[in-house]
Design a protein around this motif. Structure first.
Motif, PDB file in Angstrom:
ATOM      1  N   UNK A 162      19.758 -64.651 -53.853  1.00  0.00           N
ATOM      2  CA  UNK A 162      18.595 -64.602 -54.958  1.00  0.00           C
ATOM      3  C   UNK A 162      17.611 -64.262 -54.785  1.00  0.00           C
ATOM      4  N   UNK A 163      16.889 -65.498 -53.557  1.00  0.00           N
ATOM      5  CA  UNK A 163      15.515 -65.191 -52.798  1.00  0.00           C
ATOM      6  C   UNK A 163      15.188 -64.200 -52.583  1.00  0.00           C
ATOM      7  N   UNK A 164      16.431 -63.383 -51.721  1.00  0.00           N
ATOM      8  CA  UNK A 164      16.002 -61.491 -51.462  1.00  0.00           C
ATOM      9  C   UNK A 164      15.919 -60.772 -52.730  1.00  0.00           C
ATOM     10  N   UNK A 165      17.226 -60.891 -53.432  1.00  0.00           N
ATOM     11  CA  UNK A 165      17.051 -59.597 -54.978  1.00  0.00           C
ATOM     12  C   UNK A 165      15.269 -59.852 -55.092  1.00  0.00           C
ATOM     13  N   UNK A 166      14.844 -61.250 -54.956  1.00  0.00           N
ATOM     14  CA  UNK A 166      13.374 -60.990 -55.949  1.00  0.00           C
ATOM     15  C   UNK A 166      12.828 -60.705 -55.352  1.00  0.00           C
ATOM     16  N   UNK A 167      12.651 -60.643 -53.561  1.00  0.00           N
ATOM     17  CA  UNK A 167      11.910 -60.327 -52.822  1.00  0.00           C
ATOM     18  C   UNK A 167      12.268 -58.880 -52.859  1.00  0.00           C
ATOM     19  N   UNK A 168      12.920 -58.537 -53.272  1.00  0.00           N
ATOM     20  CA  UNK A 168      13.010 -56.956 -53.506  1.00  0.00           C
ATOM     21  C   UNK A 168      12.895 -56.192 -55.142  1.00  0.00           C
ATOM     22  N   UNK A 169      12.693 -56.931 -55.510  1.00  0.00           N
ATOM     23  CA  UNK A 169      12.141 -56.372 -57.313  1.00  0.00           C
ATOM     24  C   UNK A 169      10.709 -56.628 -57.240  1.00  0.00           C
ATOM     25  N   UNK A 170       9.891 -57.643 -56.165  1.00  0.00           N
ATOM     26  CA  UNK A 170       8.863 -58.030 -55.446  1.00  0.00           C
ATOM     27  C   UNK A 170       8.394 -56.489 -55.064  1.00  0.00           C
ATOM     28  N   UNK A 171       9.178 -56.194 -54.485  1.00  0.00           N
ATOM     29  CA  UNK A 171       8.370 -55.100 -53.261  1.00  0.00           C
ATOM     30  C   UNK A 171       8.707 -53.647 -54.312  1.00  0.00           C
ATOM     31  N   UNK A 224      21.092 -56.871 -58.455  1.00  0.00           N
ATOM     32  CA  UNK A 224      20.573 -56.159 -58.922  1.00  0.00           C
ATOM     33  C   UNK A 224      20.786 -54.814 -58.224  1.00  0.00           C
ATOM     34  N   UNK A 225      21.448 -53.935 -58.410  1.00  0.00           N
ATOM     35  CA  UNK A 225      22.583 -53.075 -58.272  1.00  0.00           C
ATOM     36  C   UNK A 225      21.953 -52.093 -57.691  1.00  0.00           C
ATOM     37  N   UNK A 226      21.248 -52.529 -56.369  1.00  0.00           N
ATOM     38  CA  UNK A 226      20.674 -52.104 -55.428  1.00  0.00           C
ATOM     39  C   UNK A 226      21.834 -50.929 -54.954  1.00  0.00           C
ATOM     40  N   UNK A 227      21.250 -49.721 -53.456  1.00  0.00           N
ATOM     41  CA  UNK A 227      22.721 -49.745 -53.181  1.00  0.00           C
ATOM     42  C   UNK A 227      22.634 -49.905 -51.369  1.00  0.00           C
ATOM     43  N   UNK A 228      23.321 -50.444 -50.680  1.00  0.00           N
ATOM     44  CA  UNK A 228      23.457 -50.697 -49.225  1.00  0.00           C
ATOM     45  C   UNK A 228      23.668 -49.074 -48.164  1.00  0.00           C
ATOM     46  N   UNK A 229      23.014 -48.885 -47.717  1.00  0.00           N
ATOM     47  CA  UNK A 229      23.086 -47.800 -47.107  1.00  0.00           C
ATOM     48  C   UNK A 229      23.587 -47.833 -45.112  1.00  0.00           C
ATOM     49  N   UNK A 230      24.451 -48.041 -44.814  1.00  0.00           N
ATOM     50  CA  UNK A 230      24.799 -48.211 -44.050  1.00  0.00           C
ATOM     51  C   UNK A 230      24.594 -46.961 -42.201  1.00  0.00           C
ATOM     52  N   UNK A 235      14.657 -63.810 -63.211  1.00  0.00           N
ATOM     53  CA  UNK A 235      15.445 -63.943 -64.981  1.00  0.00           C
ATOM     54  C   UNK A 235      14.713 -62.833 -66.094  1.00  0.00           C
ATOM     55  N   UNK A 236      13.869 -61.899 -65.345  1.00  0.00           N
ATOM     56  CA  UNK A 236      13.322 -61.071 -65.943  1.00  0.00           C
ATOM     57  C   UNK A 236      13.531 -59.424 -65.827  1.00  0.00           C
ATOM     58  N   UNK A 237      14.663 -59.705 -64.680  1.00  0.00           N
ATOM     59  CA  UNK A 237      15.577 -57.998 -65.230  1.00  0.00           C
ATOM     60  C   UNK A 237      16.432 -58.240 -65.827  1.00  0.00           C
ATOM     61  N   UNK A 238      16.995 -57.227 -67.097  1.00  0.00           N
ATOM     62  CA  UNK A 238      17.671 -56.499 -67.193  1.00  0.00           C
ATOM     63  C   UNK A 238      18.919 -55.564 -67.271  1.00  0.00           C
ATOM     64  N   UNK A 239      18.723 -55.151 -65.848  1.00  0.00           N
ATOM     65  CA  UNK A 239      19.638 -54.201 -65.365  1.00  0.00           C
ATOM     66  C   UNK A 239      20.627 -54.330 -65.273  1.00  0.00           C
ATOM     67  N   UNK A 240      22.081 -54.200 -66.125  1.00  0.00           N
ATOM     68  CA  UNK A 240      23.587 -54.809 -65.569  1.00  0.00           C
ATOM     69  C   UNK A 240      24.233 -53.501 -64.626  1.00  0.00           C
ATOM     70  N   UNK A 241      25.026 -54.574 -64.188  1.00  0.00           N
ATOM     71  CA  UNK A 241      25.863 -53.446 -62.687  1.00  0.00           C
ATOM     72  C   UNK A 241      26.446 -53.759 -63.208  1.00  0.00           C
ATOM     73  N   UNK A 242      27.276 -52.435 -63.047  1.00  0.00           N
ATOM     74  CA  UNK A 242      28.912 -52.433 -63.479  1.00  0.00           C
ATOM     75  C   UNK A 242      29.725 -51.765 -61.757  1.00  0.00           C
ATOM     76  N   UNK A 243      31.137 -51.398 -62.374  1.00  0.00           N
ATOM     77  CA  UNK A 243      31.775 -51.488 -62.170  1.00  0.00           C
ATOM     78  C   UNK A 243      31.646 -49.909 -61.030  1.00  0.00           C
ATOM     79  N   UNK A 244      31.130 -49.296 -62.426  1.00  0.00           N
ATOM     80  CA  UNK A 244      31.006 -47.149 -61.894  1.00  0.00           C
ATOM     81  C   UNK A 244      30.135 -47.653 -61.276  1.00  0.00           C
ATOM     82  N   UNK A 245      28.883 -48.239 -60.755  1.00  0.00           N
ATOM     83  CA  UNK A 245      27.226 -48.333 -60.469  1.00  0.00           C
ATOM     84  C   UNK A 245      28.075 -48.050 -58.834  1.00  0.00           C
ATOM     85  N   UNK A 246      27.471 -47.506 -58.017  1.00  0.00           N
ATOM     86  CA  UNK A 246      27.463 -47.400 -56.523  1.00  0.00           C
ATOM     87  C   UNK A 246      26.693 -48.919 -55.722  1.00  0.00           C
TER      88      UNK A 246
END
Length: 616
Positions: A66-75, A103-109, A194-205
């Motif tokens: 969760x700390x990392x997710x917030x850090x990504x949003x800050x960036x 947050x629904x971002x995508x991991x590129x390996x 807590x302010x982030x409203x994007x929904x991450x669904x099964x269909x999202x990459x």
């Protein structure tokens, strides 16, 4: 949430009742479900330094993610943005993977070589730029090499580099920060979540995984949260996984096979033990004490060879006891359980098997083998010691597992049964076609490649296989690897290669012969055993290349290959041999990160020798 959405017009409509039953909306949702049940249980074990290990609980991992997710949003990152990784297996990788899913971002390996100096910048450049990755997480050991690429402007899409294991400093570059500083930023700006409203669904990459490019330009395979989670739920119906299990993780997390095993352990509340590297497995197993051990055939073959060599090096009696013990083990596992045989087995267990088990931590319940066919000889070796090897079959595009042997019902020589929600058929030319909820969303920005991969809703695997009456799948070879001699005969090289590497004097092998009058073999010797042979036969040499080129050695291997392939049809028997003087490795380019042979690279490397071989 239903998966009944057609994500790609070329694909069939997909559905996963097994996943729908769980109610999971995405991968982070699955993780949180387990966290609520096992908040104080260890989720990872990891090496801090030599002989010192650390651990993290599910609560520790959740807090960090969760700390990392917030850090990504800050960036400035959000849903659908791409983030890439240049690092070895580590707990921070899992933490960041979960943060991206939150947050629904995508991991590129990416695949990284153990030796930082051999990091392939051209591959990194392609993956990062093709995906449009904005942020890279880089292990400090790879930073110097990675910065060479930065200085040459090889990664123009990157905006920020976050470095694992880097001490906080006041360096001039504002585009580089340490992971510890990144965590501080995330904690400070936790309210962003807590302010982030994007929904991450099964269909999202969820991830983009680039194929190894062994035969051409890499393609980015898009796998959704639903693809991966449905694969998890399907696998769980077939294997005996428990919340007390600990996995030995050393295969690259850049490959989907290792990642799906990680997700399986998380789903059940298990623990993932990250080995320092593939070279430290034996030492790390003494600390991790794994119960589940996923690997690839090359690793199993090396382990078998080392056990046999240790027995042989201790002298005739020790080796005789070893051979007797494995023979008794084979009788028992084949069903012979009369009192006398069981008594022999208890003695064999004490003298031999318990020592082998101890080398792997002493608690392994079963192995999982994937990525390439496992030879019968290697499978029988483990079976004789009462180890279970569940040979499986999968590919990145399938998310990944297609079939697996069930615990207690494994059948050597097969890759088990298809997972339950996967439909399959064998095409007229023997190719395996599949459809189901775990099949990829598509190739990133490559509609041309998608059109080639699908037909009438079926994904064409490119593998040739057969299915027994009771549903066990056997893989013959890759369709593209089939050799057609100039006489019009088709030869599947994989079974021949498996037979060759089962010989104690052969470490690696590749069969060639396309458009040639007959097949030949390129082999790499087991040089430790070959040196013993040379000494016993007064063959003098100063280096391995000189040994490989010695006519007596060539004649010796010609006879070895003839003996190993006598049972094959005449057109499948290699008539000539080329002997390499160095082992094929990932770092030197002949193998993929999952230890598969890169045939085009080896053909190019031995091009002159091959022409000379056939012209003579």
């Amino acid at each position: 949430m239903s998966l009944k959405k057609v994500l790609n017009p070329l694909r069939a409509e997909i559905s996963s009742p097994l996943l729908e039953r769980t109610g999971f909306r995405n991968i982070f949702d699955m993780f949180e479900s387990t966290w609520k049940k096992h908040p104080n249980k260890d989720i990872v074990l990891y090496k801090i330094e030599t002989a010192h290990w650390g651990s993290m609980t599910y609560t520790d991992m959740r807090d960090g993610a969760l700390d990392c997710a917030a850090g990504l949003l800050f960036l400035g990152l959000s849903k659908k943005d791409r983030v890439t990784f240049v690092c070895n297996n580590r707990y921070e990788w899992m933490m960041m993977d979960l943060a991206l899913h939150r947050i629904g971002a995508i991991n590129v390996t990416n695949y990284v070589t153990p030796d930082p100096e051999k990091l392939v910048l051209s591959e990194l450049s392609f993956n990062i730029n093709n995906s449009g990755s904005r942020v890279a997480f880089v292990a400090s050991r790879y930073l110097y090499r990675f910065m060479e690429g930065m200085e040459d402007n090889m990664f123009p899409t990157l905006e920020k580099i976050i470095v694992f294991d880097m001490e906080d400093d006041n360096q001039d570059r504002k585009d580089i920060i340490s992971f510890s500083e990144f965590l501080k930023i995330g904690r400070k700006h936790k309210a962003l979540l807590s302010k982030y409203n994007e929904k991450v669904t099964l269909d999202d990459t969820a991830t983009i995984i680039y194929t190894s490019g062994s035969t051409g330009v890499p393609k980015g395979v898009e796998l959704t949260h639903g693809n991966l989670l449905s694969n998890v739920e399907n696998i769980l119906t077939m294997i005996d996984l428990r919340e007390t299990d600990i996995e030995m993780s050393f295969l690259p997390l850049g490959h989907v096979f290792e990642r799906i095993i990680n997700y399986l352990l998380i789903r059940f509340g298990g623990t993932v033990g990250y080995a320092e590297s593939i070279n430290t497995i034996a030492d790390d197993a003494q600390v991790i004490k794994p119960t589940v051990f996923p690997s690839v055939p090359r690793v199993f073959e090396k382990f078998k060879a080392k056990v046999e060599e240790n027995a042989r090096s201790k002298g005739g009696l020790s080796y005789s006891i070893y051979k007797w013990a494995t023979g008794v083990g084979s009788k028992v596992t084949d069903g012979k359980k009369d009192p006398f045989t069981l008594l022999q087995y208890s003695i064999a267990k004490k003298l031999v098997f318990d020592k082998v088990v101890k080398k792997l931590g002493g608690r392994v319940r079963f192995f999982v083998s994937s990525s390439a066919p496992l030879s019968r000889e290697t499978a029988n070796f483990f079976k004789s010691m009462n180890f279970q090897i569940l040979e499986a079959y999968g590919m990145t595009e399938a998310g990944p597992l297609i079939s697996i042997n069930r615990n207690g019902k494994e059948r050597i020589g097969t890759v088990g049964e298809f997972i339950p929600e996967l439909q399959w058929k064998i095409a007229d030319d023997g190719e395996i076609w599949i459809k189901g909820p775990s099949i990829m969303k598509g190739f990133w920005n490559r509609p041309d490649a998608e059109a080639e991969a699908f037909e009438d809703g079926w994904f064409k695997t490119g593998d040739i296989g057969t299915v027994s009456e009771d549903g066990y799948l056997t893989i013959t070879d890759r369709k593209k690897n089939l050799i057609k001699t100039s006489n019009g005969k088709y030869v599947p090289p994989a079974p021949i290669e498996d037979k060759l590497v089962s010989n104690q004097y052969i470490s690696q092998a590749m069969v060639i012969g396309d458009n040639r009058p007959h097949c030949s073999a390129i082999i790499v010797p087991d040089f430790q055993r070959l040196e013993s042979y040379a000494q016993e036969n007064n063959i003098h040499y100063t280096n391995y290349q000189e040994l490989a080129e010695n006519p007596s050695i060539r004649n010796f291997y010609q006879e070895v290959i003839k003996k190993e392939t006598l049972h094959l049809p005449h057109h499948e028997q290699p008539k000539k041999v080329l002997i390499g003087s160095t082992e094929w490795t990932w770092e030197s380019g002949e193998l993929t990160p999952t230890q598969k042979v890169r045939r085009t690279i080896i053909l190019k490397k031995f091009r002159n020798e091959i022409e000379k071989l056939y012209s003579s």
